[in-house]
Design a protein around this motif. Sequence first.
Motif, short mmCIF file in Angstrom:
data_model
loop_
_atom_site.label_atom_id
_atom_site.label_comp_id
_atom_site.label_asym_id
_atom_site.label_seq_id
_atom_site.Cartn_x
_atom_site.Cartn_y
_atom_site.Cartn_z
N PHE A 315 46.53 -15.78 -0.93
CA PHE A 315 46.03 -15.16 0.30
C PHE A 315 45.28 -16.13 1.20
O PHE A 315 44.56 -17.01 0.74
N HIS A 316 45.47 -15.93 2.50
CA HIS A 316 44.54 -16.41 3.51
C HIS A 316 43.78 -15.15 3.91
O HIS A 316 44.37 -14.19 4.40
N LEU A 317 42.50 -15.12 3.69
CA LEU A 317 41.72 -13.91 3.94
C LEU A 317 41.62 -13.64 5.43
O LEU A 317 40.88 -14.30 6.15
N ARG A 318 42.37 -12.63 5.89
CA ARG A 318 42.40 -12.31 7.32
C ARG A 318 42.07 -10.86 7.62
O ARG A 318 41.57 -10.55 8.70
N THR A 319 42.38 -9.95 6.70
CA THR A 319 42.28 -8.53 6.98
C THR A 319 41.57 -7.79 5.86
O THR A 319 41.43 -8.32 4.74
N PRO A 320 41.12 -6.56 6.10
CA PRO A 320 40.54 -5.75 5.02
C PRO A 320 41.51 -5.55 3.87
O PRO A 320 41.10 -5.51 2.70
N GLU A 321 42.79 -5.44 4.18
CA GLU A 321 43.79 -5.27 3.13
C GLU A 321 43.86 -6.51 2.24
O GLU A 321 43.99 -6.40 1.01
N ASP A 322 43.77 -7.69 2.85
CA ASP A 322 43.72 -8.93 2.07
C ASP A 322 42.52 -8.91 1.13
O ASP A 322 42.64 -9.21 -0.06
N ALA A 323 41.36 -8.58 1.67
CA ALA A 323 40.12 -8.57 0.88
C ALA A 323 40.22 -7.60 -0.28
O ALA A 323 39.85 -7.92 -1.43
N ASN A 324 40.72 -6.40 -0.01
CA ASN A 324 40.85 -5.38 -1.06
C ASN A 324 41.82 -5.82 -2.15
O ASN A 324 41.57 -5.60 -3.34
N LYS A 407 46.31 -31.47 -13.39
CA LYS A 407 45.59 -30.36 -14.00
C LYS A 407 46.26 -29.04 -13.64
O LYS A 407 46.65 -28.81 -12.50
N VAL A 408 46.39 -28.17 -14.65
CA VAL A 408 46.99 -26.86 -14.44
C VAL A 408 45.93 -25.79 -14.67
O VAL A 408 45.28 -25.74 -15.72
N LEU A 409 45.76 -24.91 -13.68
CA LEU A 409 44.76 -23.85 -13.75
C LEU A 409 45.45 -22.50 -13.86
O LEU A 409 46.38 -22.20 -13.11
N ARG A 410 44.99 -21.69 -14.81
CA ARG A 410 45.49 -20.32 -14.89
C ARG A 410 45.00 -19.55 -13.67
O ARG A 410 43.83 -19.65 -13.29
N ALA A 411 45.88 -18.79 -13.06
CA ALA A 411 45.51 -18.09 -11.84
C ALA A 411 46.32 -16.81 -11.67
O ALA A 411 47.55 -16.83 -11.77
N ASP A 412 45.63 -15.71 -11.43
CA ASP A 412 46.28 -14.45 -11.11
C ASP A 412 46.19 -14.13 -9.62
O ASP A 412 46.95 -13.31 -9.11
N VAL A 413 45.25 -14.79 -8.96
CA VAL A 413 45.10 -14.66 -7.52
C VAL A 413 44.51 -15.95 -6.98
O VAL A 413 43.69 -16.60 -7.64
N CYS A 414 44.97 -16.34 -5.81
CA CYS A 414 44.47 -17.57 -5.18
C CYS A 414 44.11 -17.25 -3.73
O CYS A 414 44.86 -16.57 -3.02
N VAL A 415 42.95 -17.75 -3.31
CA VAL A 415 42.50 -17.58 -1.93
C VAL A 415 42.37 -18.96 -1.30
O VAL A 415 41.68 -19.83 -1.84
N ILE A 416 43.03 -19.15 -0.17
CA ILE A 416 42.98 -20.43 0.52
C ILE A 416 41.99 -20.35 1.67
O ILE A 416 42.16 -19.56 2.60
N GLY A 417 40.94 -21.14 1.57
CA GLY A 417 39.92 -21.21 2.62
C GLY A 417 39.67 -22.64 2.98
O GLY A 417 38.56 -23.15 2.84
N ALA A 418 40.71 -23.29 3.44
CA ALA A 418 40.65 -24.74 3.68
C ALA A 418 40.60 -25.08 5.16
O ALA A 418 41.11 -26.12 5.59
#
Length: 590
Positions: A315-324, A407-418
């Motif tokens: 996700f790129h956090l842009r909307t309430p739906e993204d946040a939820n 390096k490998v990271l376990r991830a179920d969700v990723c948020v990009i804030g770059a």
Amino acid sequence: MGGCFSKPKPVEVKVELSLLEKEKEVDGLSPNGKASPLADCRLNGALGHGSDDDATPLPLYHKSRDYVEASVCHVKDMENGQMREVDLGSGRALLIKEHGEFSAMAHKCPHYGAPLVKGVLSKGHVRCPWHGACFNIATGDLEDFPGLDSLPTFQVRVEKDKVIIRANKQALQSQKRSKPMARCSAVINSSMGFSHVLIIGSGPAGLVCAETLRQEGFTDRIVMCTMDRHPPYERPKLSKSLDSTAEQLRLRSMDFLQDYNIELLTEKEAVAIDVKTRSVTFEDGLRMEYRKLFIATGSKPKPMNYKGKDVKNVFHLRTPEDANSIARLANNKNAVIVGTSFVGMEVAAALTDKAHSVSVIHAHCVWCVLSLQLLEANRVKFYMLNEVSEMIGHHGQLKEVVLKSGKVLRADVCVIGAGSVPATDFVKQSGIHMDSKGFITVNKMMQTNVDGVFAGGDVVMFPFPPRNNKKVNIPHWQMAHVHGRVAALSMMGRATEIKTVPYFWSAMFGKTIRYAGYGDGFDDVIIQGDLDELRFVAFYTRSEEVVAVASMNYDPIVSRVAEVLGSGKMIKKRDVETGDISWLIDKGSQ
């Protein structure tokens, strides 16, 4: 190290309540106790004021049961320059004494509910301790942003050395009011492809522009277009409160916008501007002509290069739906945050109590030593000098984030804030001047090089008076409000310059961060307080002058500095080097 606030001693206030036994005459006052008719209005389609006949009727409260009176203190209990929060039985009010005169108004900032008694009183206004909004103590009017609403004011009188406040109960409960606004004077066909004012973007710049036009009596058509599916909402809260709905975050309801004939077209993406025909074309084929255009489309995520862009739950956090969705997917799962922008850090903080693990990736050195300190204290894993190489999914759902280091990271969700870039692709080829980074250049009235076209918010480079009108970009929520108002007044032929101090805030891991001023080009930082306890203030200096200030858990010093800088005064570097900053602390509140 030095400089801390002395806490005001609690004051007991004796309250004597009495409901009025008979009605008192109300001389056509608005809810804030001041006459506020709209000025004369031209109805010929020109940008102008609305007539008194078209002004919104102001509610008058005549019935005694709607009011409460209370004797709240003795006249000698307060000194000049003091504020006190008092209880009237049906609610609380802020009592102020300045220049020997008493005044009273709502006690909470309508923006986030900050207690104004802890703010800064100066020269006829109170500045919010949290985010710097200013309110006139005589009228309650909002004089500086952020926020949209003003404050109700209450009648104060002195009888036999007792200070008595008379307040409307409804106003005591609401703690806010909207300024009177005009409405559209003509019956408009919503399918008509022309608007006197067309606003692209429904963030704070666009919304304040529309509301300012109506507040100033503009009675022609206003259309506001947005890519969002929702009415305007408080986007900065998305990263701090991931579970919040659009309804909970909304700035104005559809009913409010409809009441004042501010037409909102949702899910409309502008794709081209033709300045010769004064028209904007949207992705769905809609073409809208305009007399005045305001571009306030904000920012969009900065592009990133990595493999696996088709993997879901990134996700790129842009909307309430993204946040939820982020909050739901991270629950007891593994979350990865890419980037240590304030958005990224706030999301990391919001997920620490939800996710099984939180990892933060940053390509460069940490932006602040405190970032690493906060992350480690909250069991957040931090990978500095790393970049994402690939997102790996299973059945299309994210499962791993691979770094360029291997390096490998376990991830179920990723948020990009770059980081972000201005959302101005549709402005290209229009003839509206932009710089090499895609920012629209405007003058001090927020006008572009094209007649009738204005821009504001994150998308602009604008002349900043404290830096000798150097063109700057300040992508703050508060500054976007200011741009919207300046643009609206300019459209109506009432050119006004920006008179504000940039103000920014954040909250993460239970800590509050405030920032005011413009620190670009600073050459030194003077820190007072305790870094280990995460309670400090940092003064950014340029040569021998303080140009900005940041604080953590040290309210209201940033608002105090903003007040000094806003008055045009200079704070010298030597004034903050001594360790004694008591002169910056307002001791007048009780």
